[in-house]
Design an enzyme around this catalytic site. Structure first.
Site, PDB file in Angstrom:
ATOM      1  N   HIS A   1      31.360  16.522   3.391  1.00  0.00           N
ATOM      2  CA  HIS A   1      30.073  17.054   2.940  1.00  0.00           C
ATOM      3  C   HIS A   1      29.315  17.499   4.184  1.00  0.00           C
ATOM      4  O   HIS A   1      29.294  16.779   5.182  1.00  0.00           O
ATOM      5  CB  HIS A   1      29.305  15.957   2.188  1.00  0.00           C
ATOM      6  CG  HIS A   1      28.138  16.456   1.421  1.00  0.00           C
ATOM      7  ND1 HIS A   1      27.007  16.931   2.031  1.00  0.00           N
ATOM      8  CD2 HIS A   1      27.915  16.559   0.096  1.00  0.00           C
ATOM      9  CE1 HIS A   1      26.131  17.310   1.099  1.00  0.00           C
ATOM     10  NE2 HIS A   1      26.668  17.093  -0.085  1.00  0.00           N
TER      11      HIS A   1
ATOM     12  N   ARG B   1      19.025  21.629  -0.060  1.00  0.00           N
ATOM     13  CA  ARG B   1      19.219  23.077   0.159  1.00  0.00           C
ATOM     14  C   ARG B   1      18.982  23.839  -1.134  1.00  0.00           C
ATOM     15  O   ARG B   1      18.388  24.911  -1.131  1.00  0.00           O
ATOM     16  CB  ARG B   1      20.619  23.334   0.720  1.00  0.00           C
ATOM     17  CG  ARG B   1      20.718  23.024   2.209  1.00  0.00           C
ATOM     18  CD  ARG B   1      22.149  23.041   2.726  1.00  0.00           C
ATOM     19  NE  ARG B   1      22.878  21.857   2.300  1.00  0.00           N
ATOM     20  CZ  ARG B   1      24.108  21.846   1.830  1.00  0.00           C
ATOM     21  NH1 ARG B   1      24.777  22.968   1.706  1.00  0.00           N
ATOM     22  NH2 ARG B   1      24.689  20.714   1.466  1.00  0.00           N
TER      23      ARG B   1
END
Ligand code: FAD
Length: 610
Positions: A249, A269
């Site tokens: 990740h 994000r």
């Protein structure tokens, strides 16, 4: 063996995460006698940590969304190595599985007109993740757990399975696969607290044991992720597919050291956060691959415009699939443009109001405040890649979740095929529900068809008990924690995010030595609550699974998805037609190539139109 606790069921489910609980409910509803066994407490499975949401093309926010678009995104995200049938079933059935959770009491966040809200995540064309703030896994587990308990399903907590029992005399994996022998007859486990053993007689077992992250030094995964189900399946003669694909990740915490690896959800994000290097540059614009150029914004204006009006703008490059973002961060740090503690900056403070951040990302706000003394509404976070998810897992029939071994099923992260070379965020929680339900129902159906089993023999039970107790028989050997630490270093340094042949050959040599050391581990004390003993048993699994990862990664001489080779940086079309399967061959791992199943024309066309 006569003094060993013993139980009998139709369907035995190993694991109480989303996949295991959903399987248990389905098997119970199909009329089977079901038990769920889990290593930790009910409600503590890894699924509870899931943050961002469940991907399902419900079209609540974007009417244009539908299963075909979700299918296409999933296949493209997986670099086309996914089993098309799994990706199809997943995209088609995820909306019903989410809806059903709501009917069972899950409280999702809402849109202004009262529908289940859906948020943006990397690689998904439309806002598609049903969520509960950034605590979606908790709500999913709470709902499934409540239902499991209400249905009266038996749950064995803090109970660890170390062996599956099978019919017949076949000993090698190849023999088991080739003969009708090898049908599942039950499982062997120990109670964490007392160290006593327990035998389960059952004609079907559903593995729902989750992932493998604890073999890596920096990981978002919990202590339970030691690849037990992967190793149990190998030992039973099943094969593991796609093991070279491990997802790093892009955004784990990098500081302070005690929390290194803990996840920072992609929702940061999705909700407007951007990545910057030490020069303040939004560097993701420098890393847009050809494959995603057409759908990715190439200026900051367009990227920022997307948050307001998605129809008129292309997506920000910060929301490219995880493998792309993780590699980009890695390159920036290597080029000397990293943050003070070896990551990059993730900034939402300068882009969203304090109120918005606290409402949308409450767990992240508290996580950084408490663990790193950083106020994410006022300053940027420091983040870097962390081992997060294993795409590889037990090769299963897409419709039923059954492996090559009769009676052995797998669902959730321990199963392979669904995500190909890279998983999209949000596609795991939906995978657990879709394939958990399918595996539970299929196992229940098979169990009622199965001939009454002869039962597990005393000899088999005795052998399983002896194997589990072996570390107590040795004196003066090594400590399990030292071996685990060395394993984590080997995997982190040599089979990590960027790979080369030399390093992986070295890793395989090191793994061989670690296996020898693991066989000499001795444990102190007695059987009651002895974590050193438990780890010594887990380690055998971690070592097997790590060998699968290293061997498959060495074999695949290209870069694709979660597998990046420094010595073969290009994606190679001929490798795009092949999956690698690992099996146990004596004491070592064999890797074989298998062509991908052929996708039907109507699905293939979805990739040609755009
Ligand atoms: P788990 O939930 O891990 O359950 C495994 C179970 O198996 C446990 O009960 C364990 O005790 C048991 N077990 C293991 N070995 C044994 C054994 N030998 N004997 C008995 N029991 C055993 N995915 C998304 O889709 N959306 C997200 O927002 C998201 N966020 C995430 C955030 C974090 C921090 C992490 C780490 C992952 C996230 N994921 C997300 C991924 C997702 O949470 C996992 O892939 C998923 O929960 C795995 O579920 P599972 O049911 O397969 O296994």
């Amino acid at each position: 063996p006569s003094s060993i606790e013993r139980h009998s069921y139709d369907v035995l489910i190993v694991g109480a995460g989303g996949a295991g609980l959903r399987a248990a409910i389905a098997a119970h509803e199909a009329g089977a006698r079901v038990a769920v066994i889990c290593k930790s407490l009910l409600g503590k499975a890894h699924t509870v940590m899931a943050e961002g949401g469940i991907a399902a093309a419900m079209a609540n926010v974007w009417p244009e969304d539908g299963w075909q678009v979700h299918f296409r995104d999933t296949m493209r995200g997986g670099k086309m190595l996914n089993h098309w049938r799994m990706a199809q079933l997943h995209a088609q059935e995820a909306p019903d599985r989410v809806q059903e959770l709501e009917e069972w009491g899950a409280l999702f966040d809402r849109t202004a007109d009262g529908l289940i809200s859906q948020r943006d995540f990397g690689g998904h064309r439309y806002a598609r993740l049903a969520h509960v703030g950034d605590r979606t896994g908790l709500e999913l587990i709470r709902t499934l757990q409540q239902r499991t308990v209400a249905l009266g399903i038996d749950v064995y907590m803090e109970c660890t399975v170390t062996k599956l029992f099978q019919s017949g005399q076949a000993t090698s994996s190849a023999e088991k696969r080739a003969s009708a022998d090898g049908r599942i007859t039950g499982a062997f486990a120990y109670w964490r607290e007392s160290g006593r053993f327990v035998v389960f007689d059952a004609p079907t077992v559903v593995l729902a044991t989750g992932g493998i992250g604890k073999s890596y030094k920096v990981t978002s995964n919990s202590w339970e992720y030691t690849g037990d189900g992967h190793a149990l399946a190998l030992q039973a003669g099943a094969s593991l597919v796609n093991m070279e694909f491990v997802q790093f990740h892009p955004t784990g915490m990098v500081w302070p050291p005690s929390v290194k690896g803990i996840l920072v959800t992609e929702s940061v994000r999705g909700d407007g956060g951007v990545l910057r290097n030490s020069e303040g540059r939004r560097f993701m614009f420098d890393y847009i691959p050809e494959f995603f150029k057409a759908e990715t914004a190439d200026t900051e204006e367009e990227a920022d415009g997307w948050y307001e009006d998605k129809a008129k703008h292309r997506r920000p490059p910060e929301l490219l699939p995880r493998d792309e973002v993780a590699r980009a961060i890695n390159s920036e740090v290597k080029a000397g443009r990293g943050s003070p503690h070896g990551g990059v900056f993730l900034d939402i403070a300068s882009r969203r109001s304090v109120e918005y951040i606290q409402r949308r990302l409450p767990s992240m706000y508290h996580q950084f405040k408490e663990l790193a003394d950083v106020d994410i509404t006022a300053e940027p976070m420091e983040v870097g890649p962390t081992c997060h998810y294993v795409m590889g897992g037990v090769a299963v029939d897409p419709d039923t979740g059954e492996s090559a071994i009769p009676g052995l099923y797998a669902a959730g992260e321990v199963a392979g095929g669904m995500h190909g070379a890279n998983r999209l965020g949000g596609n795991s929680l939906s995978d657990l529900l879709v394939f958990g339900k399918r595996a539970g129902a299929a196992a229940a159906e098979a169990a009622t068809r199965a001939e009454p089993a002869a039962g597990v023999s005393d000899d088999d039970v005795r052998a399983a008990a002896e194997a589990a107790l072996a570390p107590f028989e040795r004196q003066g050997g090594e400590n399990a924690y030292t071996v685990q630490q060395d394993l984590q270093d080997v995997m982190h340094n040599l089979v990590g995010i960027i790979r080369t042949a030399d390093e992986m050959e070295k890793a395989l040599q090191d793994l061989g030595k670690l296996r020898e050391r693991a066989q000499q581990i001795s444990v102190e004390g007695h059987r009651q609550y002895n974590p050193g003993w438990h780890l010594s048993l887990d380690l055998a699994n971690m070592l097997r699974v790590s060998e699968c990862i290293a061997r498959a990664a060495l074999e695949r001489t290209e870069s694709r998805g979660g597998h990046t080779r420094d010595d073969f940086p290009a994606t190679d079309d001929s490798w795009g037609a092949v999956n690698l399967h690992c099996t146990l061959d004596g004491e070592s791992i064999a890797v074989r190539r298998e062509p991908l199943p052929t996708m039907p024309d109507d699905l293939r066309q979805l990739f040609e139109e755009k």
